[in-house]
Design a protein around this motif. Sequence first.
Motif, mmCIF file in Angstrom:
data_model
loop_
_atom_site.group_PDB
_atom_site.id
_atom_site.type_symbol
_atom_site.label_atom_id
_atom_site.label_comp_id
_atom_site.label_asym_id
_atom_site.label_seq_id
_atom_site.Cartn_x
_atom_site.Cartn_y
_atom_site.Cartn_z
ATOM 1 N N GLU A 15 9.652 47.393 34.948
ATOM 2 C CA GLU A 15 10.680 46.917 34.025
ATOM 3 C C GLU A 15 11.648 48.049 33.672
ATOM 4 O OE1 GLU A 15 11.061 44.717 29.714
ATOM 5 O OE2 GLU A 15 9.266 45.912 30.101
ATOM 6 N N HIS A 16 11.108 49.239 33.452
ATOM 7 C CA HIS A 16 11.961 50.358 33.079
ATOM 8 C C HIS A 16 12.750 50.910 34.262
ATOM 9 C CE1 HIS A 16 11.328 50.638 28.807
ATOM 10 N NE2 HIS A 16 10.198 50.009 29.098
ATOM 11 N N ILE A 19 15.633 48.540 34.225
ATOM 12 C CA ILE A 19 16.584 48.907 33.172
ATOM 13 C C ILE A 19 17.390 50.123 33.602
ATOM 14 C CG2 ILE A 19 16.817 49.699 30.778
ATOM 15 C CD1 ILE A 19 14.261 48.030 30.152
ATOM 16 N N LEU A 20 16.722 51.103 34.244
ATOM 17 C CA LEU A 20 17.432 52.261 34.783
ATOM 18 C C LEU A 20 18.535 51.799 35.724
ATOM 19 C CD1 LEU A 20 16.186 55.553 36.248
ATOM 20 C CD2 LEU A 20 17.386 53.986 37.735
ATOM 21 N N GLU A 23 21.435 50.045 33.776
ATOM 22 C CA GLU A 23 22.235 50.906 32.916
ATOM 23 C C GLU A 23 22.920 52.043 33.670
ATOM 24 O OE1 GLU A 23 19.861 50.045 28.759
ATOM 25 O OE2 GLU A 23 19.403 51.911 29.822
ATOM 26 N N GLN A 54 21.273 56.267 28.737
ATOM 27 C CA GLN A 54 20.127 55.457 28.317
ATOM 28 C C GLN A 54 19.265 55.088 29.516
ATOM 29 O OE1 GLN A 54 22.317 53.125 24.632
ATOM 30 N NE2 GLN A 54 21.569 51.954 26.325
ATOM 31 N N GLY A 55 19.899 54.754 30.616
ATOM 32 C CA GLY A 55 19.168 54.396 31.828
ATOM 33 C C GLY A 55 18.308 55.542 32.324
ATOM 34 N N TYR A 57 16.913 57.860 30.516
ATOM 35 C CA TYR A 57 15.723 57.925 29.653
ATOM 36 C C TYR A 57 14.705 56.849 30.030
ATOM 37 C CZ TYR A 57 18.236 61.218 26.688
ATOM 38 O OH TYR A 57 18.908 62.308 26.224
ATOM 39 N N ASN A 58 15.177 55.662 30.361
ATOM 40 C CA ASN A 58 14.265 54.609 30.808
ATOM 41 C C ASN A 58 13.584 55.011 32.110
ATOM 42 O OD1 ASN A 58 14.252 52.113 29.027
ATOM 43 N ND2 ASN A 58 16.424 52.608 29.123
ATOM 44 N N LEU A 61 10.671 57.215 31.285
ATOM 45 C CA LEU A 61 9.521 56.420 30.841
ATOM 46 C C LEU A 61 8.789 55.832 32.049
ATOM 47 C CD1 LEU A 61 11.089 54.598 27.759
ATOM 48 C CD2 LEU A 61 9.442 56.485 27.737
ATOM 49 N N VAL A 88 7.484 53.713 24.899
ATOM 50 C CA VAL A 88 8.142 52.442 25.188
ATOM 51 C C VAL A 88 8.088 51.538 23.959
ATOM 52 C CG1 VAL A 88 7.998 50.323 26.561
ATOM 53 C CG2 VAL A 88 7.757 52.544 27.679
ATOM 54 N N GLN A 107 10.678 44.480 25.683
ATOM 55 C CA GLN A 107 10.249 45.858 25.900
ATOM 56 C C GLN A 107 8.976 46.215 25.132
ATOM 57 O OE1 GLN A 107 13.405 48.631 25.231
ATOM 58 N NE2 GLN A 107 12.175 50.410 25.690
#
Length: 121
Positions: A15-16, A19-20, A23, A54-55, A57-58, A61, A88, A107
Motif C-alpha cells: 500500500e505504501h 502511495i509512493l 505521490e 510525502q511519497g 516518506y511513504n 515506511l 504507519v 492507512q
Amino acid sequence: MEILSKILVGMVALEHLYILYLEMFAWETKGKEVFKGSLAPELFKPTKTLAANQGLYNGFLAAGLIWTFFITDHHWAFYIAVFFLTCVLVAGIYGAVTASRKIFFVQALPAIVALIVLHIR
C-alpha cells in the motif's frame, strides 16, 4: 498466524509503495483521481514537489516493512515490524485528524490489524 502476519505486513508495505507511486510519479494524473475531493484540481500542479516529498516518506515506511522479510532473527524482525507499523499507524491517525477521516480506514486500520496479528502469533 506467522504467515498471516507476514501477509498483512506485506500488504501494508505494498500500500505504501502504491502511495509512493501516486505521490512521486503520478500526482497530476492518477493522484488527481485518487485524491479528488481532498484537493482542488488546480492545486495538483503547484503541490507536485510537496506530494513527491510525502511519497518519499511513504517509500521509507514500505522499505522498513519489506526489510523485516530479510531479517533472520525473529525477535529483531518482530520489533522492526512493530516500529514501522506504529509509524504507519501514527501517520494514519494524524492524517485522519488533519486531512480526511478516510485516511484512518485506508492507512491506520490495516496497520492496527497487522500489529494485532503480529502480537498474537
